[in-house]
Write a protein that holds these residues in place. Structure first.
Motif, PDB file in Angstrom:
ATOM      1  N   ALA A   1     -27.462  30.029  27.689  1.00  0.00           N
ATOM      2  CA  ALA A   1     -26.243  30.119  28.499  1.00  0.00           C
ATOM      3  C   ALA A   1     -26.476  29.802  29.981  1.00  0.00           C
ATOM      4  O   ALA A   1     -27.349  29.010  30.326  1.00  0.00           O
ATOM      5  CB  ALA A   1     -25.602  31.489  28.315  1.00  0.00           C
ATOM      6  N   THR A   2     -25.678  30.426  30.842  1.00  0.00           N
ATOM      7  CA  THR A   2     -25.672  30.131  32.279  1.00  0.00           C
ATOM      8  C   THR A   2     -26.093  31.367  33.061  1.00  0.00           C
ATOM      9  O   THR A   2     -26.224  32.455  32.514  1.00  0.00           O
ATOM     10  CB  THR A   2     -24.256  29.767  32.736  1.00  0.00           C
ATOM     11  N   VAL A   3     -26.273  31.176  34.370  1.00  0.00           N
ATOM     12  CA  VAL A   3     -26.663  32.288  35.243  1.00  0.00           C
ATOM     13  C   VAL A   3     -25.758  33.507  35.013  1.00  0.00           C
ATOM     14  O   VAL A   3     -26.236  34.624  34.792  1.00  0.00           O
ATOM     15  CB  VAL A   3     -26.547  31.866  36.727  1.00  0.00           C
ATOM     16  N   GLN A   4     -24.444  33.272  35.058  1.00  0.00           N
ATOM     17  CA  GLN A   4     -23.509  34.396  34.958  1.00  0.00           C
ATOM     18  C   GLN A   4     -23.645  35.096  33.605  1.00  0.00           C
ATOM     19  O   GLN A   4     -23.664  36.327  33.534  1.00  0.00           O
ATOM     20  CB  GLN A   4     -22.058  33.893  35.107  1.00  0.00           C
TER      21      GLN A   4
ATOM     22  N   GLU B   1     -33.680  21.308  45.268  1.00  0.00           N
ATOM     23  CA  GLU B   1     -32.436  20.787  44.701  1.00  0.00           C
ATOM     24  C   GLU B   1     -32.302  21.182  43.227  1.00  0.00           C
ATOM     25  O   GLU B   1     -31.231  21.573  42.761  1.00  0.00           O
ATOM     26  CB  GLU B   1     -32.382  19.256  44.840  1.00  0.00           C
ATOM     27  N   GLU B   2     -33.437  21.088  42.517  1.00  0.00           N
ATOM     28  CA  GLU B   2     -33.403  21.429  41.094  1.00  0.00           C
ATOM     29  C   GLU B   2     -33.028  22.895  40.892  1.00  0.00           C
ATOM     30  O   GLU B   2     -32.249  23.249  40.004  1.00  0.00           O
ATOM     31  CB  GLU B   2     -34.773  21.143  40.487  1.00  0.00           C
ATOM     32  N   GLU B   3     -33.595  23.760  41.738  1.00  0.00           N
ATOM     33  CA  GLU B   3     -33.282  25.192  41.623  1.00  0.00           C
ATOM     34  C   GLU B   3     -31.818  25.462  41.973  1.00  0.00           C
ATOM     35  O   GLU B   3     -31.177  26.328  41.382  1.00  0.00           O
ATOM     36  CB  GLU B   3     -34.223  26.011  42.515  1.00  0.00           C
ATOM     37  N   ILE B   4     -31.291  24.722  42.948  1.00  0.00           N
ATOM     38  CA  ILE B   4     -29.870  24.894  43.287  1.00  0.00           C
ATOM     39  C   ILE B   4     -29.015  24.482  42.098  1.00  0.00           C
ATOM     40  O   ILE B   4     -28.093  25.197  41.701  1.00  0.00           O
ATOM     41  CB  ILE B   4     -29.504  24.070  44.541  1.00  0.00           C
ATOM     42  N   ARG B   5     -29.343  23.331  41.507  1.00  0.00           N
ATOM     43  CA  ARG B   5     -28.534  22.871  40.365  1.00  0.00           C
ATOM     44  C   ARG B   5     -28.631  23.849  39.201  1.00  0.00           C
ATOM     45  O   ARG B   5     -27.638  24.115  38.523  1.00  0.00           O
ATOM     46  CB  ARG B   5     -28.937  21.456  39.948  1.00  0.00           C
ATOM     47  N   ALA B   6     -29.819  24.413  38.977  1.00  0.00           N
ATOM     48  CA  ALA B   6     -29.954  25.416  37.909  1.00  0.00           C
ATOM     49  C   ALA B   6     -29.124  26.656  38.248  1.00  0.00           C
ATOM     50  O   ALA B   6     -28.480  27.248  37.381  1.00  0.00           O
ATOM     51  CB  ALA B   6     -31.421  25.786  37.706  1.00  0.00           C
TER      52      ALA B   6
ATOM     53  N   TYR C   1     -20.592  17.415  42.804  1.00  0.00           N
ATOM     54  CA  TYR C   1     -21.682  18.365  43.079  1.00  0.00           C
ATOM     55  C   TYR C   1     -22.609  17.992  44.234  1.00  0.00           C
ATOM     56  O   TYR C   1     -23.254  18.860  44.813  1.00  0.00           O
ATOM     57  CB  TYR C   1     -22.547  18.633  41.821  1.00  0.00           C
ATOM     58  N   THR C   2     -22.719  16.708  44.582  1.00  0.00           N
ATOM     59  CA  THR C   2     -23.713  16.320  45.584  1.00  0.00           C
ATOM     60  C   THR C   2     -23.517  17.094  46.883  1.00  0.00           C
ATOM     61  O   THR C   2     -24.465  17.619  47.472  1.00  0.00           O
ATOM     62  CB  THR C   2     -23.606  14.802  45.846  1.00  0.00           C
ATOM     63  N   LYS C   3     -22.256  17.157  47.336  1.00  0.00           N
ATOM     64  CA  LYS C   3     -22.006  17.841  48.609  1.00  0.00           C
ATOM     65  C   LYS C   3     -22.134  19.355  48.487  1.00  0.00           C
ATOM     66  O   LYS C   3     -22.468  20.036  49.456  1.00  0.00           O
ATOM     67  CB  LYS C   3     -20.621  17.457  49.132  1.00  0.00           C
TER      68      LYS C   3
ATOM     69  N   SER D   1     -25.786  19.950  48.897  1.00  0.00           N
ATOM     70  CA  SER D   1     -26.253  19.880  50.288  1.00  0.00           C
ATOM     71  C   SER D   1     -25.699  21.032  51.119  1.00  0.00           C
ATOM     72  O   SER D   1     -26.377  21.514  52.040  1.00  0.00           O
ATOM     73  CB  SER D   1     -25.994  18.522  50.949  1.00  0.00           C
ATOM     74  N   ALA D   2     -24.496  21.510  50.784  1.00  0.00           N
ATOM     75  CA  ALA D   2     -23.963  22.669  51.518  1.00  0.00           C
ATOM     76  C   ALA D   2     -24.850  23.898  51.295  1.00  0.00           C
ATOM     77  O   ALA D   2     -25.102  24.669  52.220  1.00  0.00           O
ATOM     78  CB  ALA D   2     -22.535  22.966  51.058  1.00  0.00           C
ATOM     79  N   ILE D   3     -25.339  24.059  50.073  1.00  0.00           N
ATOM     80  CA  ILE D   3     -26.159  25.245  49.800  1.00  0.00           C
ATOM     81  C   ILE D   3     -27.532  25.102  50.454  1.00  0.00           C
ATOM     82  O   ILE D   3     -28.087  26.063  50.980  1.00  0.00           O
ATOM     83  CB  ILE D   3     -26.245  25.493  48.276  1.00  0.00           C
ATOM     84  N   LYS D   4     -28.046  23.875  50.482  1.00  0.00           N
ATOM     85  CA  LYS D   4     -29.303  23.624  51.226  1.00  0.00           C
ATOM     86  C   LYS D   4     -29.133  24.018  52.684  1.00  0.00           C
ATOM     87  O   LYS D   4     -29.984  24.675  53.292  1.00  0.00           O
ATOM     88  CB  LYS D   4     -29.650  22.123  51.150  1.00  0.00           C
TER      89      LYS D   4
END
Ligand SMILES: Cc1cc2nc3c(=O)[nH]c(=O)nc-3n(C[C@H](O)[C@H](O)[C@H](O)COP(=O)(O)OP(=O)(O)OC[C@H]3O[C@@H](n4cnc5c(N)ncnc54)[C@H](O)[C@@H]3O)c2cc1C
Ligand code: FES
Ligand code: FES
Lengths: 299, 161
Positions: free
Chosen positions: A103-106, B124-129, B141-143, B146-149
Motif C-alpha cells: 500500500a501507501t504511506v497513509q 527526490e526518490e524519497e520524496i516520491r516514495a 508532480y515535478t513542481k 521541487s516545492a518539498i525539496k
C-alpha cells in the motif's frame, strides 16, 4: 464514504474483546486498522451489527525479539511499525521489505500486518515472506483458549481463514533465522509500485557447505491462497545454486502456479512473472547469504 | 446512537455528537467545519483527505471519528503559525507553483510534513516514495517535488544547528 450503521465497542483488554465477540456471535466483527474492513462495509459486502475496535488494546501493540525464540509481532503492530523496526530490518529484512511494498504511506500508518493476514486476500503482500520464514500465528478464543497454527495452514480461501467466529489473532511468531540463511521478497503489479500485487514471491534459503540445504518458495496472487511451490523447491536442494538451477526452479514454479485472469493481469502474464520473480528472489537471497562470508549471517 | 466524541484538532478541543459510523473526514468537514481537508475517492487511494494523527499521515476517509479520540489531529488549517505567515511547506508550494486546482494540496502538504519530520533532507526518490499515497491530476508532480525539496531546505535553515 458512507458506512452502514453499526454499534461500536472499544474494549481495553483482549479478554473483553473476546467476551464481546462471543456474546455477539456472528453479528460482530473485530477491526484493527480498518483499511480492508471499512472498504468492504462501504461496499456493503459486510455489515456487522457490532464493530469491535481493537485499537485501544495496548497489550496487542508490540514488536518483540527474543534471542532464543525469535520475533513476535502483536496484532496491533502497523505495517509502518514493521518497516521502521530496527531489529526486523537487521534480522528479517525481507519481512520489513514486504511490509514496505504494501500500500501507501497513509495506509501503512493505519493497517496492521495481522489485518493483512486475517483479510486473506490472495495478493496479501506480507503472507509469502512470512510463510517462507516459517511463521506461526496465535489464535485465541473465549476463556483465553489459545492455539498456534502454521501460517501456511491459516489461509483457507480468498477472504477465508482458519479463524473461528469467536477467535482473534493475538500475534505472529517468526523463528530465529537459521545460520547461513536468507529470505527475499519480489512483487510486481501491472501498473505501478503502489498498486496491489499481481504476482508476488517470497523465498527462504539455507546454505550449508556451499550448497542449498533448505529452500522454501511461496507464491502470492496466483492461487486462491498463498502457495508453496514444492517441486520448484525440490529442484534446488543439494545444488550449488547456479544460474541454470535457479532458472529451472523459476520455470517449475510457473508450472505449479494456478493463476487466473482478472482486472490486474492475465493468467499467462502472471505465469511468466512467477518464473522471473522466483529467479530474482532466489538470486537475491542466495547472494545475500554469500556476501555475509559463507553462512554466519542472520537474515 | 450518537456519542459524544472529543477531538483535538490543531490544538483545539471539539466536542461533537456523532454516530460511530461517521468518518473523521466527515466530522472534520461537516461538524467542525474545517473544510481544508478534502475528500476525493473516499477509498484510501488518493490522499486528498490526509491528516496527521500524532504526527503520522493517515487517510481521514478510512478513519472512524470515534477512533481519532485521544490523538493530536493536524489538518491543513493547523499548518500556518498565524494568519499572516504561511508554513514553510505552504510557502514553498506557492513559490514553486506546485498548486494548480489545489484539490490535492492540503493532503500533499501534510504528507510532506510527515515525510520531513522523519527525514529532513530527502532525495527526490524519497520524496516520491513519501507521496506514493497522494494523487495529483493537474501538476505532473515535478513542481510538487521541487516545492518539498525547497521546503526541506527552508526548514533546515530555520532550525538552529
Ligand atoms: C489504498 C489501499 C491500498 C492497499 N494496498 C495494499 C497492498 O499493496 N498490498 C496489500 O497486501 N494490501 C493492501 N491494502 C489492503 C490493506 O491495507 C492491508 O491488508 C492491511 O494490512 C489490512 O490491515 P488492517 O489493520 O487495516 O485490517 P482491518 O481492515 O482492520 O481488518 C481486515 C480483516 O481482518 C480482520 N482482523 C483484523 N485484525 C484481526 C485480528 N487481530 N484477529 C482477527 N481478525 C482480525 C477484520 O475483521 C477484517 O476482516 C490496501 C488497502 C487500501 C485502502
Ligand atoms: S479521499 Fe481519502 S484517500 Fe481519497
Ligand atoms: S493541483 Fe489539482 S489535483 Fe493537484
Amino acid at each position: 464514504m458512507s458506512l452502514p450503521q453499526f454499534a461500536y465497542a472499544a474494549p481495553k483488554t483482549l479478554e473483553e474483546a473476546l467476551a464481546l465477540l462471543a456474546q455477539h456471535r456472528g453479528d460482530a466483527r473485530v477491526m484493527a486498522g480498518g483499511t480492508d474492513l471499512l472498504l468492504k462495509m462501504e461496499r456493503r459486502k459486510l455489515a456487522p451489527a457490532v464493530l469491535i475496535g481493537l485499537k485501544r488494546i495496548d497489550e496487542l501493540r508490540y514488536i518483540r525479539f527474543e534471542p532464543e525464540q525469535g520475533l513476535f509481532i502483536g496484532a496491533l503492530a502497523r505495517l509502518s511499525d514493521v518497516v521502521e523496526d530496527a531489529i526486523i530490518r537487521a534480522k528479517y529484512p525481507a519481512i520489513a521489505h514486504a511490509a514496505s511494498r504494501t500500500a501507501t504511506v497513509q495506509i501503512r500508518n493505519m493497517g496492521t500486518v495481522a489485518g493483512n493476514l486475517c483479510n486473506s486476500s490472495p495478493c496479501a503482500d506480507n503472507a509469502p515472506t512470512l510463510i517462507a520464514r516459517g511463521a506461526k500465528v496465535e489464535l485465541v478464543g473465549a476463556q483465553a483458549r489459545s492455539r498456534w497454527l502454521d501460517l501456511e495452514k491459516f489461509f483457507t480461501g480468498p477472504g477465508a481463514t482458519a479463524l473461528a467466529p469467536d477467535e482473534i489473532m493475538r500475534q505472529i511468531h517468526v523463528p530465529c533465522p537459521p545460520g547461513g540463511s536468507a529470505a527475499a521478497y519480489q512483487n510486481i503489479s501491472a501498473r505501478s509500485k503502489v498498486d496491489i500485487s499481481a504476482v508476488s514471491v517470497g523465498v527462504h534459503l539455507t546454505r550449508r557447505d556451499g550448497k542449498c540445504h533448505d529452500a522454501r518458495i511461496v507464491l502470492g496472487a496466483v492461487a486462491p491462497v498463498p502457495m508453496r511451490a514444492r517441486e520448484a523447491e525440490a529442484l534446488l536442494v543439494g545444488t550449488g545454486m547456479d544460474e541454470d538451477v535457479m532458472r529451472a526452479s523459476g520455470e517449475m514454479a510457473a508450472r505449479e502456479a494456478r493463476p487466473i485472469s482478472d482486472v490486474r493481469a492475465s493468467s499467462e502474464w502472471r505465469r511468466e512473472m512467477v518464473a522471473v520473480l522466483t529467479r530474482r528472489a532466489l538470486r537475491q537471497a542466495w547472494d545475500s547469504i554469500a556476501s555475509a562470508h559463507g553462512g554466519i549471517v542472520n537474515r | 446512537m450518537k456519542q459524544i466524541i472529543r477531538l483535538t484538532v490543531n490544538g483545539d478541543v471539539y466536542e461533537v455528537a456523532a454516530h460511530p459510523w461517521r468518518t473523521l473526514n466527515d466530522v472534520l468537514r461537516e461538524d467542525i467545519h474545517l473544510t481544508g481537508t478534502k475528500k476525493g475517492c473516499g477509498d484510501g487511494d488518493c490522499g486528498a483527505c490526509t491528516v496527521l494523527l500524532d504526527g503520522r499521515a493517515v487517510a481521514s476517509c478510512l478513519t472512524l471519528a470515534i477512533e481519532a479520540e485521544g490523538f493530536e489531529i493536524v489538518t491543513v488549517e493547523g499548518l500556518a503559525a498565524s494568519r499572516e505567515k504561511l508554513h514553510p511547506i505552504q510557502q514553498s508550494f506557492v513559490d514553486e507553483g506546485a498548486i494548480q486546482c489545489g484539490y490535492c494540496t492540503p493532503g500533499m502538504e501534510l504528507a510532506a510534513l510527515h515525510l520531513l519530520s522523519k527525514n529532513s533532507d530527502p532525495t527526490e526518490e524519497e520524496i516520491r516514495a513519501g507521496l506514493s499515497g497522494n494523487l495529483c491530476r493537474c501538476t505532473g508532480y515535478t513542481k510538487i517535488v521541487s516545492a518539498i525539496k525547497e521546503a526541506a531546505r527552508r526548514l533546515r535553515a530555520d532550525r538552529p544547528a
